[in-house]
Scaffold this motif. Sequence first.
Motif, PDB file in Angstrom:
ATOM      1  N   UNK A  28     -43.758 -14.432  23.216  1.00 18.55           N
ATOM      2  CA  UNK A  28     -44.624 -14.493  21.976  1.00 18.55           C
ATOM      3  C   UNK A  28     -45.766 -14.936  22.669  1.00 18.55           C
ATOM      4  N   UNK A  29     -46.898 -14.056  22.365  1.00 15.75           N
ATOM      5  CA  UNK A  29     -48.182 -14.333  22.715  1.00 15.75           C
ATOM      6  C   UNK A  29     -49.063 -15.408  21.814  1.00 15.75           C
ATOM      7  N   UNK A  30     -49.542 -16.602  22.319  1.00 14.98           N
ATOM      8  CA  UNK A  30     -50.104 -17.324  21.671  1.00 14.98           C
ATOM      9  C   UNK A  30     -51.605 -17.295  21.766  1.00 14.98           C
ATOM     10  N   UNK A  31     -52.415 -17.703  21.129  1.00 17.87           N
ATOM     11  CA  UNK A  31     -53.884 -17.802  21.026  1.00 17.87           C
ATOM     12  C   UNK A  31     -54.480 -19.099  21.037  1.00 17.87           C
ATOM     13  N   UNK A  58     -43.924 -22.896  18.693  1.00 21.29           N
ATOM     14  CA  UNK A  58     -42.867 -23.319  17.937  1.00 21.29           C
ATOM     15  C   UNK A  58     -43.214 -23.200  16.492  1.00 21.29           C
ATOM     16  N   UNK A  59     -44.427 -23.304  16.078  1.00 22.53           N
ATOM     17  CA  UNK A  59     -44.829 -23.224  14.586  1.00 22.53           C
ATOM     18  C   UNK A  59     -44.170 -21.850  14.162  1.00 22.53           C
ATOM     19  N   UNK A  60     -44.363 -20.714  14.969  1.00 22.00           N
ATOM     20  CA  UNK A  60     -44.012 -19.344  14.510  1.00 22.00           C
ATOM     21  C   UNK A  60     -42.254 -19.342  14.713  1.00 22.00           C
ATOM     22  N   UNK A  61     -41.991 -20.191  15.512  1.00 27.87           N
ATOM     23  CA  UNK A  61     -40.357 -19.802  15.810  1.00 27.87           C
ATOM     24  C   UNK A  61     -39.680 -21.469  15.980  1.00 27.87           C
ATOM     25  N   UNK A  62     -39.742 -21.934  14.595  1.00 26.05           N
ATOM     26  CA  UNK A  62     -39.211 -23.451  14.796  1.00 26.05           C
ATOM     27  C   UNK A  62     -37.832 -23.738  15.092  1.00 26.05           C
ATOM     28  N   UNK A  63     -36.996 -22.803  15.006  1.00 31.22           N
ATOM     29  CA  UNK A  63     -35.642 -22.995  15.348  1.00 31.22           C
ATOM     30  C   UNK A  63     -35.411 -22.553  16.979  1.00 31.22           C
ATOM     31  N   UNK A  64     -36.302 -22.412  17.512  1.00 30.21           N
ATOM     32  CA  UNK A  64     -36.188 -21.946  18.981  1.00 30.21           C
ATOM     33  C   UNK A  64     -36.670 -23.181  20.213  1.00 30.21           C
ATOM     34  N   UNK A  65     -36.192 -22.978  21.168  1.00 30.50           N
ATOM     35  CA  UNK A  65     -36.723 -23.814  22.324  1.00 30.50           C
ATOM     36  C   UNK A  65     -37.836 -22.800  22.826  1.00 30.50           C
TER      37      UNK A  65
END
Length: 186
Positions: A28-31, A58-65
């Motif tokens: 997941x690319x973040x900017x 983490x904001x986009x995928x809160x259930x992830x590490x």
Amino acid sequence: MSKALVLASSSPRRKELLSQLGYEFTVLATHVEERREAHESAAEYVARLSQDKALAALEMKPESVVLGSDTVVMCDEQVLEKPLDFAHAKQMLQMLSGKEHQVMTAVTVADKQNQQTVVVSTSVWFKTLSDNEIEQYWQSGEPCDKAGSYGIQGLGGRFVTRIEGSYHAVVGLPLFETDQLLHKFL
């Protein structure tokens, strides 16, 4: 693995290195704006960038590490990031020519409950570079997206006379430290 792992980076080098550790993950690319604050040391700066990238993912995928990482090159008390153009790359490579510099890579692993960051610093020595070598290297396209305008794992490796520390951290992701952090979360 109970939680999904997300690599918060579009770097093909980081993706390849994380794959070497045997983890399954999505990218997941973040900017994140990469601007050093006046009060930050190079280590604080690169740590904050890795944290910002991890927390953005983490904001986009809160259930992830999530794993965020960033690399900077430090020479003569200056942080060298990705070059803006050939003149900028040439200036950086001339600074590195014939000298020792530090490559700092920060790794942050985070989930909703916790985050941990480690900064790995590696000393790298360059041979003396001619203007012709610098220009030919720029023409290869390799320096364009690399901190300090070089990639140790590619053509830029021919400039390196010695390293002390983690080779993989110079490439973009220190394997040992990354694996240790991930074991705490997965």
